[in-house]
Design a protein around this motif. Structure first.
Motif, mmCIF file in Angstrom:
data_model
loop_
_atom_site.group_PDB
_atom_site.id
_atom_site.type_symbol
_atom_site.label_atom_id
_atom_site.label_comp_id
_atom_site.label_asym_id
_atom_site.label_seq_id
_atom_site.Cartn_x
_atom_site.Cartn_y
_atom_site.Cartn_z
ATOM 1 N N GLU A 188 0.764 -1.290 -0.006
ATOM 2 C CA GLU A 188 -0.047 0.081 0.077
ATOM 3 C C GLU A 188 1.021 1.322 0.090
ATOM 4 N N ARG A 189 2.148 1.127 0.357
ATOM 5 C CA ARG A 189 2.886 2.512 0.592
ATOM 6 C C ARG A 189 2.953 3.162 -0.755
ATOM 7 N N HIS A 208 -3.460 5.987 -4.439
ATOM 8 C CA HIS A 208 -4.516 6.514 -3.528
ATOM 9 C C HIS A 208 -4.673 5.752 -2.073
ATOM 10 N N GLY A 209 -3.450 5.331 -1.950
ATOM 11 C CA GLY A 209 -3.342 4.624 -0.434
ATOM 12 C C GLY A 209 -2.946 5.621 0.596
ATOM 13 N N ASN A 210 -3.565 5.257 1.662
ATOM 14 C CA ASN A 210 -3.617 5.998 3.006
ATOM 15 C C ASN A 210 -2.699 5.134 4.052
ATOM 16 N N ARG A 249 1.129 5.020 4.685
ATOM 17 C CA ARG A 249 2.339 5.215 4.304
ATOM 18 C C ARG A 249 3.411 4.727 5.258
ATOM 19 N N ASP A 279 1.228 3.647 10.880
ATOM 20 C CA ASP A 279 -0.206 3.513 10.079
ATOM 21 C C ASP A 279 -0.468 1.950 9.968
ATOM 22 N N TRP A 308 -3.729 -0.174 11.458
ATOM 23 C CA TRP A 308 -4.471 -0.798 10.655
ATOM 24 C C TRP A 308 -4.795 -2.115 11.231
ATOM 25 N N ASP A 357 -10.250 5.094 9.252
ATOM 26 C CA ASP A 357 -9.331 6.053 9.041
ATOM 27 C C ASP A 357 -7.987 5.448 8.226
ATOM 28 N N HIS A 358 -7.822 4.278 8.131
ATOM 29 C CA HIS A 358 -6.840 3.615 7.097
ATOM 30 C C HIS A 358 -7.460 2.411 6.658
ATOM 31 N N THR A 378 -6.410 0.097 -0.368
ATOM 32 C CA THR A 378 -6.951 0.208 -1.964
ATOM 33 C C THR A 378 -6.616 -0.586 -2.818
#
Length: 265
Positions: free
Chosen positions: A140-141, A145-147, A149, A153, A157, A169-170, A173
């Motif tokens: 995802e990093r 459009h990933g959150n 990072r 996080d 998650w 919040d996380h 994607t």
């Protein structure tokens, strides 16, 4: 007394070395993800370590299969081990190597009688959190459009996903990230079920133990009451016999006195 089989002896001797190799796999898997500045040579070394660890577990499976007295039954009862060995060959992805190694470590750890359920569950939770965080961070990093990072996080998650809280919040994607999320959700539910069942089993065993003790005490009291009733009956019998003898003697004395009194008249 039956001696342990060659398979059991092999499993006992290789238990700790394989767990140590699993720790090495965890380090090799985490370094390229956490250290974004890792060069190509370090990444290659870590990848080689991952493959070596997986290959060692594969050899371990083949050795146990060769030592098994009933190989067909071994394959049927250890089908998950076989899938974990074959999985990375079909699609050589780092994530699949991680999943297969986790499965193999879990299967071997369960064979150790000294590992209690609580320790196993705690280790499974820590392992899933760590590998889930690293896996989702790796996929995802770099997503546009990933959150997710950072490692923080990813860990947050993983916690919310395993506990099925899902604050939102996380969230992943990518398709692979969502597959990891599904695996963590199912694993969290399964571990929660294991913990709940363990607690329920403990309470049931405790209640059964109390019931057994209560029944034992009740039987002891009933036996004591029966003994008391028997003693009372014996005491009554012993005290009643002399009383009858005295009454007869008193009646005889009265008759003799009456006879003596008639004679005197």
């Amino acid at each position: 007394m039956n001696e342990p089989s060659a398979q059991a002896h092999w499993e006992q001797r290789t238990q700790r070395p394989l767990l140590a190799l699993a720790v090495g796999f965890a380090v090799a898997y985490a370094v390229p993800i956490v250290d974004t500045t890792a060069g190509h040579s370090l990444t290659a070394v870590c990848t080689a370590v991952e493959w070596v660890v997986w290959a060692t577990f594969a050899v371990d499976y083949l050795m146990r299969l060769a030592m098994s007295r009933d190989r067909r039954r071994f394959v049927r009862t250890h089908w998950m081990d076989l899938c974990a060995v074959v999985l990375p060959i079909l699609q050589p992805l780092r994530l699949l190597r991680m999943v297969s190694t986790l499965i193999l470590v879990g299967r071997r750890a369960r064979m150790a009688s000294q590992i209690q359920l609580t320790t196993y569950v705690a280790g499974a939770v820590i392992g899933l959190l760590m590998f889930g965080s690293l896996a989702v961070l790796s996929v995802e990093r770099d997503s546009p459009h990933g959150n997710i990072r950072t490692l923080g996080d990813a860990v947050w998650w993983s916690f919310t996903t395993m506990t099925t809280v899902g604050y939102g919040d996380h969230a992943p994607t990518t398709g692979l990230g969502r597959m990891i999320a599904v695996g963590l959700m199912l694993s969290g539910i399964a571990l929660l079920g294991v913990v709940t069942a363990n607690i329920a089993t403990w309470f049931i065993a405790r209640f059964e133990k109390d019931d057994v003790e209560e029944r034992r005490q009740t039987l002891a009291i009933e036996a004591l009451a029966e003994e008391v009733r028997a003693l009372r009956a014996e005491v009554a019998a012993l005290s009643g016999a002399p009383a009858v003898g005295l009454s007869g003697a008193a009646a005889l004395s009265g008759a003799e006195a009456a006879a003596l009194s008639g004679a005197e008249q």
